[in-house]
Scaffold this active site. Structure first.
Site, PDB file in Angstrom:
ATOM      1  N   HIS A 154     -26.796  14.723  17.273  1.00 62.81           N
ATOM      2  CA  HIS A 154     -25.334  14.755  17.139  1.00 62.81           C
ATOM      3  C   HIS A 154     -24.801  16.061  17.715  1.00 62.81           C
ATOM      4  CE1 HIS A 154     -26.620  16.982  13.461  1.00 62.81           C
ATOM      5  NE2 HIS A 154     -25.557  17.715  13.715  1.00 62.81           N
ATOM      6  N   HIS A 201     -23.873  11.567  10.182  1.00 64.35           N
ATOM      7  CA  HIS A 201     -22.911  11.885  11.234  1.00 64.35           C
ATOM      8  C   HIS A 201     -23.557  11.682  12.599  1.00 64.35           C
ATOM      9  CE1 HIS A 201     -25.226  15.456  10.693  1.00 64.35           C
ATOM     10  NE2 HIS A 201     -24.428  16.327  11.259  1.00 64.35           N
ATOM     11  N   HIS A 216     -22.197  23.202  18.236  1.00 64.77           N
ATOM     12  CA  HIS A 216     -23.640  23.039  18.426  1.00 64.77           C
ATOM     13  C   HIS A 216     -23.999  21.614  18.834  1.00 64.77           C
ATOM     14  CE1 HIS A 216     -23.352  21.838  14.078  1.00 64.77           C
ATOM     15  NE2 HIS A 216     -24.273  20.981  14.413  1.00 64.77           N
ATOM     16  N   HIS A 248     -27.207  22.291   4.277  1.00 65.23           N
ATOM     17  CA  HIS A 248     -25.776  21.989   4.253  1.00 65.23           C
ATOM     18  C   HIS A 248     -25.449  21.219   2.973  1.00 65.23           C
ATOM     19  CE1 HIS A 248     -25.075  23.157   8.365  1.00 65.23           C
ATOM     20  NE2 HIS A 248     -25.865  22.238   8.870  1.00 65.23           N
ATOM     21  N   TYR A 257     -29.406  27.131  12.475  1.00 63.88           N
ATOM     22  CA  TYR A 257     -28.565  27.299  13.658  1.00 63.88           C
ATOM     23  C   TYR A 257     -29.111  28.473  14.454  1.00 63.88           C
ATOM     24  CZ  TYR A 257     -24.669  24.480  11.780  1.00 63.88           C
ATOM     25  OH  TYR A 257     -23.870  23.481  11.310  1.00 63.88           O
ATOM     26  N   GLU A 267     -28.819  23.327  16.859  1.00 59.54           N
ATOM     27  CA  GLU A 267     -29.305  23.157  15.494  1.00 59.54           C
ATOM     28  C   GLU A 267     -30.602  22.372  15.522  1.00 59.54           C
ATOM     29  OE1 GLU A 267     -27.071  20.333  13.040  1.00 59.54           O
ATOM     30  OE2 GLU A 267     -27.458  21.553  11.268  1.00 59.54           O
TER      31      GLU A 267
HETATM   32 FE   FE2 Z   1     -25.076  19.659  12.922  1.00 64.16          FE
END
Ligand code: FE2
Length: 309
Positions: A154, A201, A216, A248, A257, A267
């Site tokens: 992503h 996501h 990212h 997260h 990161y 990431e």
């Molecule tokens: Fe991410």
């Protein structure tokens, strides 16, 4: 087939300041497999377990950042329908001819109100993951070369007008909102996480005054242990780490990161729950934004909101 429309993130074209050091980073440290170079000098790479020819394209340029981010759609009829739907919505679309990107069919390109170029395409050559389609082994040596993510997963993009961006992704492209962070006013969003699949996501956006910025591009690892191994490999290779390994709150992913030599953040992450389109989106309030982004530190570092490419 239950999955129709937009299938998944397919490719990211990333600008690097020096091609050789960019290739060294993405191929030798991150562990992507180089699959080709074109007449423009662009370098094509894929993660070891991806089957399509490329997912990361490096282009040498004077400024770092993201040229475009592409999604693979189910078939040519879907591509034609989404092209028509985008035009009916009022967006200008452009057809990029087959082969302009190596081993990739015709692409439909459009610009989001956030200033990002998004592409849709139906065809990319299946070059396999190094294992046969009959009686395959579970992995190949490429799965242990460098950090060795299994796929490009992503991206998170920074730009204005994220309400309009959400409207396009949800009402034209068939994505759904999985999580969002609301601003201090309790009404408008700071950030949105959108999915076209069962992933928590497939793309995300943060409100930002400057259009077209990259926060990212993210790469998937199989386990928390491999996130730790990724951090070891970053340190061995003097990669500039931004934060992590940590977790997260949003999506529950475990993450690091870090920056490529040109200053593009990337990431490496693992996990995140599986989402469904009928689920109510999860909301993070302004007072808990730090916890949402970095669950252990419970505060944003200055770089998260300020450093983009
Ligand atoms: Fe991410």
């Amino acid at each position: 087939m239950a999955m129709t429309g937009v299938l998944r993130p397919g490719h990211a074209q990333i600008r690097v300041l020096g091609l050789d050091e960019g290739v060294k980073h993405y191929r030798d440290v991150l562990g992507l497999v180089e699959t080709g170079r074109d007449r423009q000098g662009r370098v094509y790479l894929k993660a070891w377990d991806e089957r399509d020819h490329n997912s990361v394209i490096l282009r040498e340029a004077d400024e770092a950042g993201l040229d475009f981010f592409g999604f693979k759609v189910a078939d040519k009829a879907t591509l034609a329908k989404l092209d028509a739907d985008l035009k009916a919505y009022g967006l200008a679309t452009e057809r990029m001819p087959a082969g302009e990107l190596l081993e990739t069919g015709e692409r439909v390109r459009f610009e989001l109100p956030s200033g990002h170029i998004i592409e849709l395409y139906a065809d990319k050559t299946d070059v396999g993951n190094g294992m046969p389609y009959v009686n395959p082994a579970p992995w190949t040596p490429a799965a242990e070369s460098g950090i060795a993510p299994s796929r490009m997963d992503h991206c998170l993009l920074y730009g204005p007008d994220i309400e309009k961006v959400q409207d396009i992704f949800v009402n034209v492209l068939g994505f759904y909102l999985v999580e969002h962070v609301v601003l201090e006013d309790g009404v408008n969003d700071l950030a949105i996480w959108l999915s076209c699949s069962m992933k928590a996501h497939d793309i995300a956006f943060v409100r930002h005054p400057e259009p077209g910025k990259l926060h990212h591009v993210s790469f998937l690892l199989d386990s928390w242990e491999k996130v730790l191994r990724a951090a070891d490999i970053m340190s061995m290779n003097k990669v500039a780490v931004d934060i992590g390994p940590t977790r997260h709150g949003v999506t529950r992913g475990t993450t690091i990161y870090a920056f490529d030599p040109s200053g593009n953040r990337f990431e490496t992450f693992c996990g995140g729950y599986q989402a469904y389109p009928d689920w109510q989106p999860i909301k993070w309030t302004w007072d808990e934004v730090g916890t949402g982004i970095f669950y252990h530190d419970r505060k944003l570092n200055d770089r998260f909101l300020a450093v983009v490419s």
